[in-house]
Design a protein around this motif. Structure first.
Motif, PDB file in Angstrom:
ATOM      1  N   GLU A   1       0.846  -1.204   0.000  1.00 31.25           N
ATOM      2  CA  GLU A   1       0.000   0.000   0.000  1.00 31.25           C
ATOM      3  C   GLU A   1       0.876   1.247   0.000  1.00 31.25           C
ATOM      4  O   GLU A   1       1.946   1.266   0.604  1.00 31.25           O
TER       5      GLU A   1
ATOM      6  N   TRP B   1     -11.117  -2.835  -1.041  1.00 27.18           N
ATOM      7  CA  TRP B   1     -10.101  -2.710  -2.086  1.00 27.18           C
ATOM      8  C   TRP B   1     -10.745  -3.057  -3.430  1.00 27.18           C
ATOM      9  O   TRP B   1     -11.502  -4.033  -3.518  1.00 27.18           O
TER      10      TRP B   1
ATOM     11  N   SER C   1      -3.018   0.848  -3.688  1.00 22.50           N
ATOM     12  CA  SER C   1      -2.358  -0.403  -3.343  1.00 22.50           C
ATOM     13  C   SER C   1      -2.112  -1.154  -4.638  1.00 22.50           C
ATOM     14  O   SER C   1      -2.663  -0.802  -5.683  1.00 22.50           O
TER      15      SER C   1
END
Ligand code: ACO
Length: 340
Positions: free
Chosen positions: A128, A310, A333
């Motif tokens: 990340e 995510w 990320s």
């Protein structure tokens, strides 16, 4: 001097995870205020639980670098035993007090040796970064010869910042567009009559989610494997809430979504996997399931406030849904890969 660096008698040794898994948690806990102070701290049950209760469909190896007994850093190598067996997935953390002394590099060299011994041909890890600039993780990964193969973004939903009427309006419109489907909710374990459908949907996710340049063999789940996973999630201390769409005409589950709360938090959760089968898309089922599941989770978790998720940058459909729900970008990320 070992591994090409002088680190005052550093040794890298395998950790007996049944008895000494706490070293992993201690390293994560030390790194948290330095790397991600905006996140809730890691939970011991999660960090230790995954090592003490390993999944039977995976091989997990923890190695720690120590100097005179003091842990400097560690990596956790995980390899699926069923598919993508050529891939050593890993997490790596170096204690903030011992960074920029070559510990990370030595651990990666050691990891590469272990991975090769298992027959792996590549290393894969998620890193990340802050939104605007490269952070230590991706600078380190670049220096060590890794390349980013799947770019993602981590988003956070702050329920206190969302107009409650907005979710209700979105849900009412989505229900109208998706007549002919009924929502089925559960906690932790899918109901017996839906377990086979849930296993199929779960496996489909690895085939249907965008992977960009990350070559990934689809994962196959049956009832036994999904039950193993559900049990593993519980043993790591998570509380899970799921909502699925049942197609009334056939009785089959055709979409699912899941939220999980780490055991040591009441206000923080992860928005986990969401999937709607291709032939049932375009009816706002994804949006409907996510809102219904949020309502379901909040009935049991009244203090829930922050939810992280995510998504691949290329997953326009899921990103659009999340933005409509109020998720906002928190960090970049990426999955980084190194061929051995
Ligand atoms: N800024 C710029 N370059 C860096 C940085 C940084 N903060 N950290 C490491 N590097 C690069 C440098 O080129 C460095 O060589 P140099 O010191 O001779 O210039 C090279 O990486 C090797 O550095 P190490 O000293 O071996 O790395 P360290 O022991 O400090 O560990 C790590 C680096 C693992 C990223 C550490 O900062 C950490 O634990 N961060 C939090 C967890 C994390 O991000 N993990 C992801 C690791 S990347 C991956 O898994 C693919």
């Amino acid at each position: 001097c070992r591994f090409g660096v002088c680190l005052g008698g550093m040794d890298i040794e395998r950790v007996d995870t049944r008895n000494s898994a706490a070293v992993w948690y201690e390293l994560l806990r030390a790194a948290h205020p330095v790397d991600t102070p905006e996140d809730p701290p890691p939970c011991r049950d999660d960090a230790v639980g995954q090592l003490v209760h390993p999944r039977s469909d995976r091989e997990s190896l923890l190695f720690a670098a120590r100097a005179e007994g003091t842990p400097l850093g560690a990596y956790l190598l995980q390899r699926s035993l069923l598919e993508n067996t050529d891939t050593a997935c890993f997490e790596l953390v170096v204690h903030p007090a011992h960074r920029r002394r070559g510990v990370g590099r030595a651990l990666i060299e050691h990891l590469a040796g272990q991975a090769k011994a298992l027959g792996c041909t590549r290393l894969v890890a998620e890193v990340e970064d802050p939104l605007g600039e490269d952070g230590p993780g991706s600078r380190f990964a670049t220096a060590l010869g890794f390349t980013p193969v799947l770019r993602e973004r981590r988003r956070r939903l702050d329920l206190a910042a969302v107009d409650p009427g907005e979710h209700e309006r979105l849900l009412a419109a989505a229900r109208e567009r998706s007549a002919g489907y009924t929502t089925v909710c559960w906690r932790d374990y899918a109901p017996e009559e839906h377990a086979a459908d849930y296993a199929y949907l779960f496996g489909r996710l690895s085939a249907d989610a965008p992977m960009d340049d990350l070559a990934w063999e689809p994962e196959r789940y049956d009832i036994e494997r999904i039950r193993t996973l559900e049990r593993h999630i519980l043993l790591r201390g998570f509380r899970s809430y799921a909502a699925a769409a049942r197609h009334d005409a056939t009785g089959r589950l055709v979409g699912v979504t899941r939220i999980s709360l780490p055991g040591c938090h009441r206000h923080f959760a992860y928005q986990e996997e969401t999937l709607v089968l291709p032939e049932h898309r375009g009816r706002r089922l994804g949006l409907r399931l996510k809102i219904e599941n949020l309502l379901w989770a909040r009935r049991h978790e009244p203090e829930l406030r922050l939810i992280d998720t995510w998504n691949a940058d290329s997953n326009d459909w899921m990103v659009a849904i999340n933005e409509r729900l109020g998720f906002r970008e928190l960090r970049r990320s990426a999955e980084w890969e190194k061929r051995l």
